[in-house]
Design a protein around this motif. Structure first.
Motif, PDB file in Angstrom:
ATOM      1  N   PRO A 263      -4.966  -6.586  -4.156  1.00  0.00           N
ATOM      2  CA  PRO A 263      -4.366  -5.573  -5.009  1.00  0.00           C
ATOM      3  C   PRO A 263      -5.310  -4.525  -5.810  1.00  0.00           C
TER       4      PRO A 263
ATOM      5  N   ALA B  35       0.557  -2.654  -6.036  1.00  0.00           N
ATOM      6  CA  ALA B  35       0.524  -4.133  -6.142  1.00  0.00           C
ATOM      7  C   ALA B  35       0.981  -4.562  -4.852  1.00  0.00           C
TER       8      ALA B  35
ATOM      9  N   ALA C 291       0.767 -15.049 -13.997  1.00  0.00           N
ATOM     10  CA  ALA C 291       0.708 -13.934 -14.367  1.00  0.00           C
ATOM     11  C   ALA C 291       0.795 -14.337 -16.123  1.00  0.00           C
TER      12      ALA C 291
ATOM     13  N   TYR D 292       5.552 -13.733  -8.763  1.00  0.00           N
ATOM     14  CA  TYR D 292       4.498 -14.103  -7.673  1.00  0.00           C
ATOM     15  C   TYR D 292       5.103 -13.846  -6.345  1.00  0.00           C
TER      16      TYR D 292
ATOM     17  N   GLU E 249       2.515 -10.198  -7.911  1.00  0.00           N
ATOM     18  CA  GLU E 249       1.025 -10.565  -7.827  1.00  0.00           C
ATOM     19  C   GLU E 249       1.296 -11.876  -7.398  1.00  0.00           C
TER      20      GLU E 249
ATOM     21  N   GLN F 272      -6.380  -9.220  -9.822  1.00  0.00           N
ATOM     22  CA  GLN F 272      -4.952  -9.239 -10.477  1.00  0.00           C
ATOM     23  C   GLN F 272      -5.010  -9.072 -11.958  1.00  0.00           C
TER      24      GLN F 272
ATOM     25  N   GLN G 119      -5.619  -5.784 -12.752  1.00  0.00           N
ATOM     26  CA  GLN G 119      -4.349  -4.831 -12.709  1.00  0.00           C
ATOM     27  C   GLN G 119      -3.337  -5.268 -13.875  1.00  0.00           C
TER      28      GLN G 119
END
Lengths: 326, 344
Positions: free
Chosen positions: A33, A57, A78, A130, A150, A162, A165
């Motif tokens: 990503p 992504a 996340a 995810y 992600e 990630q 991002q």
């Protein structure tokens, strides 16, 4: 008879999904990503206040119009990333498995089988998960909510990207950079101290018992342990269809004679395969790791995520290696 | 009454065939596995265990650990589980005069599944040891509920059977609900449901041995009663038998046998239904022969199935339930086709 078979088939499908979600990195778009801003390409982040922002992504190009203030996270990793980069106050709900940090607003939402209406109830302006299950991305697109997928990181670089991002998506790019820099420094320090040339040591990494699933040296976990030069006993058993996560029989594991055993299933909620339980497994007493007490009960959550607590995992691995080689 | 078109063996030859099958399956199973032990040394090491036999074997201590701590307890457990499931299946078929019945009937499998699921989800803190106990208890409770729901007056077997189906579906629904609510435990529950003998220990063998001996002995002693029952309740009463009492005793013993098997192996389908039919194909419909032959054939069948389960995709393993159904179904159809009429 028939209902039981149907149930078993449904379970099989579900469990396959769980296994894929937990371990493998074989997501549709396995590309790293890479974060990129449309408005200010290449410019140094001014505290990440640059919105709208377009990110790439796993689910393709995603545009976030303004700094999100109502974030829903359906992925434990996340969630950890969000709180680490300082976006915690913008999070309104996290899924049932997001147990860290404990202050996160845990709900009954599920990332495995997301319920679109239940997510929409929180009127989110950004959803992170995810995997794109149950039509998550397409469904939320209809109501104008951007979704970032992600997936399980395939490399450490993926994990760092990630975090960056998620920082950029939430207006915390600077803090995200700091988090990544600190992680890299801590991991590098552990590798320096324990040494990176332990090629002679082989390990067995246990994801689950009954059946025993493990990781090869080429997986995300395998690369992390490989920082110290170690090789996984699962390498020889790997078939293309295993995706780096082969199943091993007890005979194979005993015969492979690993010097270190890492248990990612040792906490009660994950099967309770503690070092004591492993030592009592029939025939395992002849394994060097068991004889020498090198059976390491890991923090299962950290070991199955690819978030900001990775340095803690690396530290636990480093300590085991130092003992085993010392 | 069954009329077999195929050749039926005299009792002594039938016992010989079944025993030879079990011995052959056990021997093959002892010689193969992911660890690739030397076959001659393995045979020598095994024979050396027989009293008064002394054979030199150059197996390393590592190989000995693999053979005697991993492979042999697993084979022994497969023999016991196969025998228990098959005897229970044959016993149920006799009690209910119905060839479609198997050892998982009357809520036995679904009760065990629910017990194991509850233990995995809510008692995970206690460690993995509670799962077999919960499965054992769940299996017995499942049968008890089904029996109490279905045993109204002396209305015979159909009501009991239907109540068993209803209770089974209900327990499975509860189990599926709980499983869906706890996604984190899915993998554990799922692998338990599919059944496996991986991780078998000598202590598991000794733990279920008393239940196995008692339950199998009771069922075997009732072969003659089941033969009498097969002509109908009225006729059985006329011959001085108490049908309801025989049913209760045999059902209880079969439930205990199935629960002991399920506790150590999870759910293994198809054994309890296919093996008794194979026994009938060998020696005819009399339960005095079908029951002990089911014990021998069932033990051999499960040893063979488990051997395939742990070698076909080695070093990975297949769930044993997959293997029993994959080889069981074609064999079953062949048995049915080679028998003119199956009525029991």
């Amino acid at each position: 008879l028939i209902p039981r078979i149907c149930v078993a088939a449904a379970i099989a499908a579900l469990a396959a999904a769980v296994l894929a979600g937990c371990g493998s990195a074989s997501t549709p778009s396995a590309s790293t990503p890479s974060a990129s801003t449309a408005s200010s390409p290449g410019s140094s982040p001014a505290a990440g206040s640059s919105f709208p922002v377009t990110l790439t992504a796993a689910n393709g190009s995603v545009t976030i119009k303004a700094k999100p203030l109502r974030i829903v996270s359906l992925a434990p990793t996340a969630t950890e990333d969000l709180y680490a980069v300082g976006a915690g106050p913008q999070v309104v709900a996290v899924d049932q498995n997001s147990d860290y940090p404990t202050t996160a607003k845990r709900t009954s939402l599920s990332g495995l089988t997301p319920n679109l209406e239940a997510i929409a109830k929180y009127s989110p302006d950004l959803v992170i998960s995810y995997q794109d299950a149950n039509g998550l991305v397409a469904g939320l697109k209809k109501v104008g909510v951007p979704v970032l997928i992600e997936p399980a990181a395939a490399t450490l670089a993926d994990a760092y990207a990630q975090i960056d991002q998620i920082g950029q998506a939430t207006g915390h790019l600077t803090q995200a950079h700091q988090v990544v820099t600190t992680m890299k420094a801590r991991i590098a320090a552990e590798v320096r101290q324990a040494g990176s040339s332990h090629q002679g040591i082989e390990y067995y990494w246990e994801l689950t018992a009954k059946p025993y699933y493990s990781v090869t040296s080429s997986t995300f976990i395998g690369q992390i342990v490989g920082l110290f030069g170690l090789k996984s006993i699962a390498d020889a058993a790997d078939k293309a269809s295993d995706g780096g996560y082969p199943q091993l029989s007890p005979e194979y594991i005993v015969k492979a004679q690993p010097q270190i055993i890492f248990l990612a299933d040792n906490q009660a909620a994950d099967g309770g395969q503690t070092p004591a339980v492993v030592a009592k497994r029939p025939g395992w007493s002849v394994i060097p790791a068991v004889k020498d007490g090198e059976v390491i009960g890991l923090n299962d959550d950290i070991a199955s995520r690819w978030g900001p607590r990775l340095p803690q995992l690396v530290e636990q691995i480093a300590q085991a290696i130092e003992r085993a080689s010392g | 009454v069954t009329r077999a078109r195929g050749r039926r063996l005299p009792a002594a030859r039938a016992y010989g065939v079944a025993a030879a099958f079990l011995v052959a399956a056990t021997l093959v199973s002892a010689l193969v596995g992911a660890a690739d032990l030397n076959p001659l040394d393995t045979i020598a090491a095994l024979l050396d265990k027989i009293p008064f036999v002394h054979l030199p074997s150059s197996l390393s201590s590592l190989d000995r650990a693999v053979l005697f701590d991993i492979r042999m307890p697993r084979i022994t457990l497969a023999i016991m589980v196969g025998a228990l499931l098959s005897v229970a299946g044959a016993g149920y078929q006799g009690v209910f005069r119905n060839p479609l019945v198997d050892s998982g009937l009357l809520g036995a499998s679904s009760g065990a599944g629910l017990g194991a699921t509850l233990a995995i989800v809510y008692l995970g803190q206690q460690g993995p040891e509670v799962v077999p106990i919960a499965a054992f208890a769940g299996s017995l409770v499942g049968v008890a509920i089904a029996y109490l729901s279905g045993a109204v007056g002396a209305s015979g077997t159909a009501t009991l059977l239907l109540a068993g189906v209803a209770v089974g579906l209900f327990l499975t629904a509860v189990q599926t609900y709980i499983m869906q609510r706890s996604a984190q435990d899915l993998q554990q529950i799922y692998s338990w449901l599919l059944g496996s003998l991986s991780g078998a220990t000598w202590s598991q063998v000794s733990e279920i041995l008393p239940y196995a001996v008692v339950s199998v002995a009771i069922v075997l002693l009732h072969g003659r009663h089941l033969d009498v029952l097969s002509v109908g309740d009225e006729e059985a009463r006329a011959l001085g038998l108490h049908p309801a009492r025989v049913r209760l005793i045999v059902v209880a013993a079969c439930a205990l046998a199935a629960a002991s098997a399920v506790a150590v192996s999870g759910l293994i389908g198809f054994v309890g239904i296919v093996v008794p039919h194979a026994a009938r194909r060998l020696a005819g419909p009399s339960y005095r022969l079908v029951l002990p032959l089911s014990l021998l054939v069932g033990a051999g069948f499960l040893v063979l199935a488990d051997t395939l389960a742990r070698t076909v995709v080695s070093p990975a393993e297949l769930p044993i339930g997959v293997v029993t159904a994959l080889i069981g179904s074609p064999v079953f159809i062949w048995i049915l086709r080679s028998t003119a009429a199956v009525r029991t």
